[in-house]
Design a protein around this motif. Sequence first.
Motif, PDB file in Angstrom:
ATOM      1  N   VAL A 135      -4.789  -0.760  -5.231  1.00  0.00           N
ATOM      2  CA  VAL A 135      -5.569  -1.281  -5.727  1.00  0.00           C
ATOM      3  C   VAL A 135      -6.766  -0.569  -6.385  1.00  0.00           C
ATOM      4  N   SER A 136      -7.515   0.203  -5.417  1.00  0.00           N
ATOM      5  CA  SER A 136      -8.486   1.206  -5.440  1.00  0.00           C
ATOM      6  C   SER A 136      -8.385   2.304  -6.880  1.00  0.00           C
ATOM      7  N   PHE A 137      -7.248   2.799  -6.682  1.00  0.00           N
ATOM      8  CA  PHE A 137      -6.360   3.632  -7.782  1.00  0.00           C
ATOM      9  C   PHE A 137      -6.277   3.041  -9.151  1.00  0.00           C
ATOM     10  N   VAL A 138      -6.005   1.816  -9.208  1.00  0.00           N
ATOM     11  CA  VAL A 138      -5.898   1.218 -10.571  1.00  0.00           C
ATOM     12  C   VAL A 138      -7.236   0.955 -10.946  1.00  0.00           C
ATOM     13  N   ASN A 139      -8.084   0.354 -10.449  1.00  0.00           N
ATOM     14  CA  ASN A 139      -9.608   0.052 -10.506  1.00  0.00           C
ATOM     15  C   ASN A 139     -10.334   1.166 -11.070  1.00  0.00           C
ATOM     16  N   ARG A 140      -9.899   2.451 -10.648  1.00  0.00           N
ATOM     17  CA  ARG A 140     -10.759   3.639 -11.033  1.00  0.00           C
ATOM     18  C   ARG A 140      -9.999   4.205 -12.511  1.00  0.00           C
ATOM     19  N   GLY A 141      -9.112   3.342 -12.668  1.00  0.00           N
ATOM     20  CA  GLY A 141      -8.509   3.799 -14.090  1.00  0.00           C
ATOM     21  C   GLY A 141      -7.190   4.994 -13.967  1.00  0.00           C
ATOM     22  N   GLY A 142      -6.638   4.988 -12.736  1.00  0.00           N
ATOM     23  CA  GLY A 142      -5.637   5.808 -12.342  1.00  0.00           C
ATOM     24  C   GLY A 142      -4.342   5.514 -12.871  1.00  0.00           C
ATOM     25  N   LEU A 143      -3.727   6.557 -13.535  1.00  0.00           N
ATOM     26  CA  LEU A 143      -2.308   6.229 -13.901  1.00  0.00           C
ATOM     27  C   LEU A 143      -1.365   7.411 -13.340  1.00  0.00           C
ATOM     28  N   GLY A 144      -0.071   6.755 -12.979  1.00  0.00           N
ATOM     29  CA  GLY A 144       0.877   7.361 -12.151  1.00  0.00           C
ATOM     30  C   GLY A 144       2.050   7.911 -13.207  1.00  0.00           C
ATOM     31  N   PRO A 145       3.034   8.246 -12.929  1.00  0.00           N
ATOM     32  CA  PRO A 145       4.043   8.979 -13.507  1.00  0.00           C
ATOM     33  C   PRO A 145       4.385   8.109 -14.852  1.00  0.00           C
ATOM     34  N   GLY A 146       4.676   8.923 -15.829  1.00  0.00           N
ATOM     35  CA  GLY A 146       4.867   8.356 -17.131  1.00  0.00           C
ATOM     36  C   GLY A 146       3.525   7.908 -17.749  1.00  0.00           C
ATOM     37  N   GLY A 147       2.457   8.143 -17.305  1.00  0.00           N
ATOM     38  CA  GLY A 147       1.383   7.809 -17.726  1.00  0.00           C
ATOM     39  C   GLY A 147       0.961   6.308 -17.929  1.00  0.00           C
ATOM     40  N   VAL A 148       1.546   5.538 -16.922  1.00  0.00           N
ATOM     41  CA  VAL A 148       1.285   4.314 -16.746  1.00  0.00           C
ATOM     42  C   VAL A 148       0.845   3.820 -15.414  1.00  0.00           C
ATOM     43  N   VAL A 149       0.676   2.665 -14.947  1.00  0.00           N
ATOM     44  CA  VAL A 149       0.453   2.149 -13.589  1.00  0.00           C
ATOM     45  C   VAL A 149       1.700   1.526 -13.111  1.00  0.00           C
ATOM     46  N   PRO A 150       2.354   2.267 -12.145  1.00  0.00           N
ATOM     47  CA  PRO A 150       3.859   1.628 -11.592  1.00  0.00           C
ATOM     48  C   PRO A 150       3.190   0.448 -10.747  1.00  0.00           C
ATOM     49  N   GLY A 151       4.287  -0.619 -10.618  1.00  0.00           N
ATOM     50  CA  GLY A 151       4.101  -1.678  -9.981  1.00  0.00           C
ATOM     51  C   GLY A 151       4.197  -1.164  -8.509  1.00  0.00           C
ATOM     52  N   VAL A 152       3.964  -2.062  -7.476  1.00  0.00           N
ATOM     53  CA  VAL A 152       4.096  -1.483  -6.078  1.00  0.00           C
ATOM     54  C   VAL A 152       4.942  -2.733  -5.329  1.00  0.00           C
ATOM     55  N   LEU A 153       6.102  -2.169  -5.024  1.00  0.00           N
ATOM     56  CA  LEU A 153       7.160  -2.926  -4.373  1.00  0.00           C
ATOM     57  C   LEU A 153       7.245  -2.588  -2.835  1.00  0.00           C
ATOM     58  N   VAL A 154       7.065  -3.804  -1.862  1.00  0.00           N
ATOM     59  CA  VAL A 154       7.174  -3.870  -0.338  1.00  0.00           C
ATOM     60  C   VAL A 154       8.598  -4.366  -0.194  1.00  0.00           C
ATOM     61  N   THR A 155       9.146  -3.603   0.466  1.00  0.00           N
ATOM     62  CA  THR A 155      10.590  -4.150   1.094  1.00  0.00           C
ATOM     63  C   THR A 155      10.628  -4.138   2.473  1.00  0.00           C
ATOM     64  N   VAL A 156      10.819  -5.568   2.886  1.00  0.00           N
ATOM     65  CA  VAL A 156      10.789  -6.061   4.293  1.00  0.00           C
ATOM     66  C   VAL A 156      12.330  -6.280   4.831  1.00  0.00           C
ATOM     67  N   PRO A 157      12.301  -6.341   6.214  1.00  0.00           N
ATOM     68  CA  PRO A 157      13.599  -6.617   6.781  1.00  0.00           C
ATOM     69  C   PRO A 157      14.094  -8.028   6.728  1.00  0.00           C
ATOM     70  N   ASP A 158      13.013  -9.058   6.841  1.00  0.00           N
ATOM     71  CA  ASP A 158      13.398 -10.732   6.692  1.00  0.00           C
ATOM     72  C   ASP A 158      12.458 -11.260   6.088  1.00  0.00           C
TER      73      ASP A 158
END
Length: 277
Positions: free
Chosen positions: A210-233
């Motif tokens: 969240v802090s990265f996005v709010n500072r205007g950070g961009l990830g691979p491809g020059g975009v903001v990737p979504g964050v997916l949390v995978t869980v067991p149940d």
Amino acid sequence: MTGAQRVSAAQVERLTGLLGPRDWRILEDLRRVRVLTGSQLDRLHFADIAPTARGRVRRRTMSQLVQRRAVTSLERRVGGVRAGSDGLIFCLDTAGTRVLERRQTATGQPVEGRRARRPRTPRSLFLAHALAGSDLYVSLRETERQTPGLTIEAFDAEPACWWPTGAGNWLKPDAYVALATEQFIDHTWVEVDRATESLPTLHRKLLTYVSFVNRGGLGPGGVVPGVLVTVPDDARAEVIRNAARRLPEPGPELVTVVRHDKTAGLLTATLMPETTP
């Protein structure tokens, strides 16, 4: 396996000439995800072989790669001794690392430049976490084969997927995934949660995104990737969804939570809505 054993240039040259197309694909995938079980290798590289012969062909192939020091099997196995060869866990050995480096150099790709060392068997929790990431990769490859028009543009496990924040530290997802159709590319950072990490620790990690996005950070491809949390149940999913709702903006929109077994389907449905996760 421990220790470092040198591999000569002549050995690398000889091994390069011995490897077939399937061997190269196996080595590339082990470089990408670090560890794969025998059953995961079946799904990735031997699915086109009749079930009655699949295990035998895979065992022969992996035995040859082990003898040539291209790969090695770890001391631990999934499911214990009763799991047989399906439960063996493979990773790159010294010669496998060297031939991949040689190929990278020949094709102009960057090479890490670190000395190739024989792998150590990691701690059980770390290994289980890495194998969960590997299983996501395997599931995505299976989905790609079954879904016309879908392509895995990138799949990087850690540490290759880590990303500088611009504030002197790093975002450290467990994987980065880029899936593509002819029209779109979808970028996602994946956090593999096995319910072994405390909720405050995971909350702090999500705050870094969240802090990265709010500072205007961009990830691979020059975009903001979504964050997916995978869980067991489902129970763990609800706990983390509640934590994500309490994140500062744009956290609730940025973070998605899904069960491990539904991750590949959800990632695909993001690009291809007609696909049911």
